[in-house]
Motif scaffolding. Structure first.
Motif, PDB file in Angstrom:
ATOM      1  N   LEU A  28      -1.888  10.226  -5.570  1.00 21.96           N
ATOM      2  CA  LEU A  28      -3.044   9.415  -5.165  1.00 21.96           C
ATOM      3  C   LEU A  28      -3.769   8.872  -6.392  1.00 21.96           C
ATOM      4  O   LEU A  28      -4.152   7.693  -6.422  1.00 21.96           O
ATOM      5  N   PHE A  87       0.856  -1.196   0.000  1.00 26.75           N
ATOM      6  CA  PHE A  87       0.000   0.000   0.000  1.00 26.75           C
ATOM      7  C   PHE A  87       0.884   1.235   0.000  1.00 26.75           C
ATOM      8  O   PHE A  87       2.094   1.153   0.211  1.00 26.75           O
ATOM      9  N   ILE A  88       0.280   2.393  -0.243  1.00 26.38           N
ATOM     10  CA  ILE A  88       1.001   3.661  -0.265  1.00 26.38           C
ATOM     11  C   ILE A  88       0.487   4.536   0.869  1.00 26.38           C
ATOM     12  O   ILE A  88      -0.683   4.436   1.252  1.00 26.38           O
ATOM     13  N   SER A 107      -8.295  -1.844  -3.152  1.00 24.57           N
ATOM     14  CA  SER A 107      -7.691  -1.915  -4.478  1.00 24.57           C
ATOM     15  C   SER A 107      -8.756  -1.920  -5.568  1.00 24.57           C
ATOM     16  O   SER A 107      -8.693  -1.140  -6.535  1.00 24.57           O
ATOM     17  N   ALA A 139      -4.423   3.043  -0.536  1.00 26.07           N
ATOM     18  CA  ALA A 139      -3.787   4.253  -0.024  1.00 26.07           C
ATOM     19  C   ALA A 139      -4.292   4.609   1.365  1.00 26.07           C
ATOM     20  O   ALA A 139      -5.479   4.466   1.673  1.00 26.07           O
ATOM     21  N   LEU A 184       0.159   8.555   2.119  1.00 23.33           N
ATOM     22  CA  LEU A 184       0.239   9.963   1.736  1.00 23.33           C
ATOM     23  C   LEU A 184      -0.149  10.813   2.949  1.00 23.33           C
ATOM     24  O   LEU A 184      -1.300  11.225   3.091  1.00 23.33           O
ATOM     25  N   ALA A 186      -1.799   6.006  -7.705  1.00 20.64           N
ATOM     26  CA  ALA A 186      -1.999   4.807  -6.890  1.00 20.64           C
ATOM     27  C   ALA A 186      -3.344   4.168  -7.196  1.00 20.64           C
ATOM     28  O   ALA A 186      -3.449   2.938  -7.339  1.00 20.64           O
ATOM     29  N   SER A 220     -10.826   1.563  -5.527  1.00 18.94           N
ATOM     30  CA  SER A 220     -10.077   2.738  -5.980  1.00 18.94           C
ATOM     31  C   SER A 220      -9.805   2.677  -7.483  1.00 18.94           C
ATOM     32  O   SER A 220      -9.872   3.705  -8.175  1.00 18.94           O
ATOM     33  N   SER A 243      -3.979  15.527  -5.337  1.00 18.75           N
ATOM     34  CA  SER A 243      -2.787  14.689  -5.367  1.00 18.75           C
ATOM     35  C   SER A 243      -2.739  13.828  -6.621  1.00 18.75           C
ATOM     36  O   SER A 243      -3.547  12.915  -6.787  1.00 18.75           O
ATOM     37  N   VAL A 257      -4.401   8.007   3.614  1.00 22.48           N
ATOM     38  CA  VAL A 257      -4.248   9.451   3.417  1.00 22.48           C
ATOM     39  C   VAL A 257      -4.696  10.201   4.665  1.00 22.48           C
ATOM     40  O   VAL A 257      -5.480   9.688   5.472  1.00 22.48           O
ATOM     41  N   VAL A 299     -10.240   4.813   0.251  1.00 23.82           N
ATOM     42  CA  VAL A 299      -8.960   5.072   0.923  1.00 23.82           C
ATOM     43  C   VAL A 299      -9.164   4.955   2.431  1.00 23.82           C
ATOM     44  O   VAL A 299     -10.273   5.127   2.939  1.00 23.82           O
TER      45      VAL A 299
END
Length: 372
Positions: A290, A276-277, A345, A300, A279, A293, A348, A287, A302, A316
Motif C-alpha cells: 500500500l 488502480f490496485i 492519486s 488503492a 488489496l 502504491a 495518497s 502493508s 483496501v 483509499v
C-alpha cells in the motif's frame, strides 16, 4: 561517529532491502555511519550512503543445510560488526521462531543493543511459540518499534508482552528511493506485452491466504471493461485454488498472471500500467505494498481492517472485509469515476511524501537510538 547496522536476513528475497536501505540512507544524512548486514549484493544501486555486507544467503532453504548456513552467516556478521565497532543493531522481526531466537540470542550474548522492528505480532499462518515470543519481546530486544497504533495495541494485549520493553510507533516509510522515471501507461503496457487499449487493475505482492486474492477473484465484476494483473510469488500454498476460481468464473481472458519473482524494473511497469490496485487483505498489521502504491500515486481499494483505519476515504477506497459484493461495488465505482481516481492519486501521494517521509522517520530513530 555514531554507528548503526540493520540486520536483515530476508533482504532481496522479499523486497525488505527497499525498506532497510531507505532507512539507512536517511540515517547517514543525520551523521550515522551505516552498515547493512543482509543478502543484498554489495554493489546494489544507490548504495553509496552505506556499507552493504552480504553475509546471508539469498536462497536459504528450510532444511538442515539452510539452518547451518544461517547460523554460519550470523556468526560471520558478529565478527564483521565487532570489527567495525558497531554496538547497536536494528533487527527485522517477522516471526517468533527458533531461528529468530538463535540470532537475537547470539547478538545479545555478544553485547549488542537491539532495536526490533516487529512487523507481525502474530503469524498469518500457523502460530508462534509463546515462550519464544516472550523471550524476544521481554528480554532480547532493547526496544521495539511498530508501524502503527493498531500493531502497538495488539502487541500490548498479547500474552507474550510483559511491559518490560518500551514500544515506539514509527511509520513505514515511502518508496521514493525505488520509484523509477515516470513513463506513460500505454508505454508501460507495451513493454509488459499487455494490450494498450485495455485498462488494468493490479494485485501485487506475495500470494498467501491472508492477502485475500480469492475474494478479489470472486468480486471481479461481470462484463467489466477492465483486466486484472496478478503479479507475485506464491507463499506456503498452491496457486491451483485461485486458478480454479479463474476457470469457474471464466476469467482466463480477463486475468494476466505473473506468478513469480518480480524484478524492480517490472514492478515499476506494473504500477505505471495500472488504473488502480486492489488489496483485499483479510488480516494485516501494515502493508508495504500500500505504501508503494501511495508513493506512485496509484489509487488503492483496501479492506476496512483496523490497520487501515488511519486512512480516510480521501486517500483509499474501503470495502467491507471478506465480502466480494462490497468489493465489487468499489471496483465498479473506481472504473466509472476518473475524477475520483485522480483525487485519490493526488491525496495518497501527498500522504506518502509527508507523513511517511524517511527523513522524518530517521529523526525518530535517531532519538530512539541515542536514548538506548
Amino acid at each position: 561517529m555514531k554507528k548503526i547496522a540493520i540486520v536483515d536476513y530476508v533482504g532481496v528475497k522479499a523486497g525488505m532491502h527497499y525498506y532497510s536501505l531507505s532507512l539507512l540512507k536517511s540515517l547517514s544524512k543525520r551523521g550515522f555511519k551505516t552498515f547493512y548486514i543482509s543478502n543484498t549484493p554489495s554493489d546494489y544501486k544507490d548504495s553509496s550512503h552505506t556499507r552493504i555486507i552480504p553475509c546471508f544467503p539469498q536462497k536459504a532453504k528450510k532444511s538442515f543445510g539452510g539452518l547451518v548456513s544461517i547460523i554460519n552467516s550470523t556468526l560471520k556478521s558478529v565478527f564483521v560488526l565487532k570489527q567495525k565497532q558497531v554496538k547497536q543493531l536494528v533487527f527485522h522481526v517477522f516471526e517468533a521462531s527458533y531461528l529468530t531466537l538463535f540470532m537475537l540470542g547470539i547478538y545479545r550474548i555478544c553485547q549488542f543493543k537491539i532495536v526490533g522492528i516487529v512487523h507481525d505480532v502474530k503469524p498469518f499462518k500457523g502460530s508462534n511459540s509463546k515462550w519464544i515470543e516472550s523471550l524476544i519481546n521481554n528480554h532480547l530486544l532493547s526496544s521495539i518499534t511498530v508501524h502503527n497504533q493498531f500493531t502497538k495495541e495488539q502487541l500490548k494485549k498479547s500474552d507474550s508482552y510483559k511491559g518490560k520493553t518500551p514500544i515506539s510507533v514509527i511509520p513505514h516509510g515511502n518508496y521514493n528511493n525505488q520509484v523509477g522515471e515516470p513513463i506513460e501507461a500505454d508505454k508501460a503496457k507495451a513493454k509488459l506485452g499487455l494490450d494498450p487499449s485495455k485498462d488494468y487493475m493490479l494485485f501485487f505482492g506475495q500470494i498467501k491466504g491472508a492477502k485475500g486474492l480469492d475474494i478479489l477473484l470472486k468480486a471481479f465484476p461481470e462484463n467489466a471493461n477492465v483486466n486484472l494483473i496478478i503479479a507475485g510469488k506464491v507463499w506456503k500454498e498452491d496457486f491451483s485454488k485461485y486458478q480454479e476460481i479463474i476457470t469457474e468464473r471464466d476469467l482466463s481472458e480477463k486475468v494476466d498472471l505473473y506468478i513469480r519473482h518480480i524484478s524492480d524494473e517490472e514492478r515499476d511497469l506494473f504500477f505505471r500500467a495500472s488504473l488502480f490496485i486492489v488489496l483485499p487483505y483479510k488480516k494485516i498489521y501494515q502493508s508495504g505494498v500500500l505504501l508503494m502504491a501511495m508513493t506512485y500515486g496509484l489509487p488503492a481499494i483496501v479492506s476496512d481492517l483496523s490497520a487501515f483505519k488511519e486512512l480516510d476515504e480521501e486517500v483509499v477506497l474501503k470495502f467491507e472485509n471478506g465480502k466480494p459484493s462490497s468489493l465489487r461495488k468499489k471496483i465498479n465505482q473506481a472504473i466509472k469515476s476518473p475524477e475520483l481516481l485522480k483525487n485519490l492519486s493526488t491525496n495518497s501521494k501527498e500522504i506518502a511524501n509527508h507523513q511517511h517521509s524517511w527523513e522524518l522517520i530517521a529523526k525518530q530513530y535517531e532519538h530512539l537510538l541515542l536514548e538506548s
